[in-house]
Design an enzyme around this catalytic site. Structure first.
Site, PDB file in Angstrom:
ATOM      1  N   HIS A  57       0.906  -1.198   0.217  1.00 52.70           N
ATOM      2  CA  HIS A  57       0.001   0.049   0.104  1.00 52.70           C
ATOM      3  C   HIS A  57       0.898   1.307   0.178  1.00 52.70           C
ATOM      4  O   HIS A  57       2.121   1.224   0.351  1.00 52.70           O
ATOM      5  CB  HIS A  57      -1.017  -0.019   1.205  1.00 52.70           C
ATOM      6  CG  HIS A  57      -0.234   0.098   2.609  1.00 52.70           C
ATOM      7  ND1 HIS A  57      -0.171  -1.318   3.377  1.00 52.70           N
ATOM      8  CD2 HIS A  57       0.084   0.944   3.284  1.00 52.70           C
ATOM      9  CE1 HIS A  57       0.447  -0.957   4.545  1.00 52.70           C
ATOM     10  NE2 HIS A  57       0.610   0.291   4.563  1.00 52.70           N
ATOM     11  N   HIS A  79       3.959   6.905   4.027  1.00 52.16           N
ATOM     12  CA  HIS A  79       4.935   5.938   3.858  1.00 52.16           C
ATOM     13  C   HIS A  79       4.579   5.100   2.561  1.00 52.16           C
ATOM     14  O   HIS A  79       3.425   5.167   2.077  1.00 52.16           O
ATOM     15  CB  HIS A  79       5.040   5.325   5.123  1.00 52.16           C
ATOM     16  CG  HIS A  79       3.823   4.461   5.475  1.00 52.16           C
ATOM     17  ND1 HIS A  79       3.042   4.788   6.433  1.00 52.16           N
ATOM     18  CD2 HIS A  79       3.558   3.091   5.315  1.00 52.16           C
ATOM     19  CE1 HIS A  79       2.121   3.824   6.816  1.00 52.16           C
ATOM     20  NE2 HIS A  79       2.307   2.808   5.899  1.00 52.16           N
ATOM     21  N   GLU A 117       7.695   1.039   4.697  1.00 57.30           N
ATOM     22  CA  GLU A 117       7.478  -0.039   5.555  1.00 57.30           C
ATOM     23  C   GLU A 117       7.439  -1.321   5.093  1.00 57.30           C
ATOM     24  O   GLU A 117       7.440  -1.690   3.818  1.00 57.30           O
ATOM     25  CB  GLU A 117       5.800   0.235   5.890  1.00 57.30           C
ATOM     26  CG  GLU A 117       5.179  -0.996   6.771  1.00 57.30           C
ATOM     27  CD  GLU A 117       3.627  -0.789   6.998  1.00 57.30           C
ATOM     28  OE1 GLU A 117       3.037   0.066   6.259  1.00 57.30           O
ATOM     29  OE2 GLU A 117       3.197  -1.508   7.904  1.00 57.30           O
TER      30      GLU A 117
END
Ligand code: CO
Length: 134
Positions: A7, A79, A130
């Protein structure tokens, strides 16, 4: 070693308004809000055919995205999340190479219940990355 993009996360000042916008403007599939007290955020996922957009709103006193929103009051890309295999050996390799892992450096359960770590933006051209073990 790097898998698919899981994502792209956007920090938003008003989660309900942001979710509504994605739903109404694009008829997008938008999840119900999910509180993640451990991460200090409430999240909503917008589903795309090949990935997701994660909308993040601060939750609680010490939300890690509060300072980001103070600098970017209208919100902004916060992020990106990339799927990986086993996180611990990858984490150790990155640490050996001088990369800083945020927080304690230990994997924690992320929004999908899988272990995640975050690589410090100072080591990745300003991008918070991430890594999610899938
Ligand atoms: Co994320």
């Amino acid at each position: 070693m790097l898998g698919p993009l899981n994502h792209v996360a956007i920090a938003v000042p008003d989660l309900a308004a942001a979710a509504k916008q994605w739903k109404e403007r694009f008829d997008a599939e938008v999840s119900e809000p999910q509180a993640e007290p451990d991460h200090g955020v409430t999240v909503v996922f917008v589903s795309l055919p090949n990935t997701k957009i994660e909308l993040l709103e601060p939750l609680g006193e010490n939300s890690p995205i509060a300072s980001f929103l103070a600098k970017n009051p209208r919100g902004g890309i916060h992020h990106i999340s990339i799927e990986t295999g086993d996180l611990l050996p990858l984490r150790d390799r990155l640490v050996d190479q001088g990369v800083t892992i945020t927080g304690t450096g230990e994997p924690r359960p992320g929004a999908h219940g899988n272990p995640v770590i975050f690589l410090h933006p100072k080591d990745f051209n300003g991008a918070l990355v991430e890594l999610e073990e899938v």
